[in-house]
Design a protein around this motif. Sequence first.
Motif, mmCIF file in Angstrom:
data_model
loop_
_atom_site.group_PDB
_atom_site.id
_atom_site.type_symbol
_atom_site.label_atom_id
_atom_site.label_comp_id
_atom_site.label_asym_id
_atom_site.label_seq_id
_atom_site.Cartn_x
_atom_site.Cartn_y
_atom_site.Cartn_z
ATOM 1 N N MET A 1 0.809 -1.205 0.000
ATOM 2 C CA MET A 1 0.000 0.000 0.000
ATOM 3 C C MET A 1 0.851 1.267 0.000
ATOM 4 O O MET A 1 0.369 2.314 -0.381
ATOM 5 N N ARG A 4 0.918 3.381 -3.110
ATOM 6 C CA ARG A 4 -0.381 3.678 -3.696
ATOM 7 C C ARG A 4 -0.940 4.900 -2.998
ATOM 8 O O ARG A 4 -0.262 5.506 -2.175
ATOM 9 N N THR A 5 -2.163 5.276 -3.303
ATOM 10 C CA THR A 5 -2.738 6.474 -2.696
ATOM 11 C C THR A 5 -4.157 6.203 -2.188
ATOM 12 O O THR A 5 -4.734 5.158 -2.467
ATOM 13 N N ASP A 8 -6.876 4.843 -4.490
ATOM 14 C CA ASP A 8 -7.003 3.416 -4.786
ATOM 15 C C ASP A 8 -8.046 2.818 -3.840
ATOM 16 O O ASP A 8 -8.027 3.074 -2.634
ATOM 17 N N ASP A 9 -8.951 2.019 -4.400
ATOM 18 C CA ASP A 9 -10.078 1.503 -3.622
ATOM 19 C C ASP A 9 -9.671 0.795 -2.340
ATOM 20 O O ASP A 9 -10.272 1.012 -1.286
ATOM 21 N N ASP A 10 -8.653 -0.072 -2.406
ATOM 22 C CA ASP A 10 -8.275 -0.814 -1.208
ATOM 23 C C ASP A 10 -7.628 0.074 -0.150
ATOM 24 O O ASP A 10 -7.855 -0.100 1.042
ATOM 25 N N TYR A 12 -8.258 3.337 0.176
ATOM 26 C CA TYR A 12 -9.388 4.143 0.633
ATOM 27 C C TYR A 12 -10.187 3.379 1.695
ATOM 28 O O TYR A 12 -10.474 3.890 2.773
ATOM 29 N N HIS A 56 -2.233 9.128 1.559
ATOM 30 C CA HIS A 56 -3.156 8.065 1.949
ATOM 31 C C HIS A 56 -4.327 8.602 2.762
ATOM 32 O O HIS A 56 -5.427 8.754 2.245
#
Length: 97
Positions: A1, A4-5, A8-10, A12, A56
Amino acid sequence: MRYRTGLDDDVYAHVLKTPGALTLINRTAVQLRALADEVPVGRLVRLTVACQGGRHRSVAAAETVGRLVWEAWGGAYGVDIEHHHIDHPVLTSSTPA
């Protein structure tokens, strides 16, 4: 993670599952709507959401507050969301030598 940001659904979903996150987000949305109701039409109301890296937690929180406020207004007013640090390099921890 890490790379990512909050877009991104997961990521979030992970941020929103943090204990207390939804309570804080909902309270913030209510306060923002109340403030906006007191501001003359045409004036800007700005909310700044920050976290350590800006990729994030702040992203997921800002997106959710923005959606809640927009939905509460029935889409009658615009809501713009800007993520100022989402493209910055990921922060790394370093240990002193």
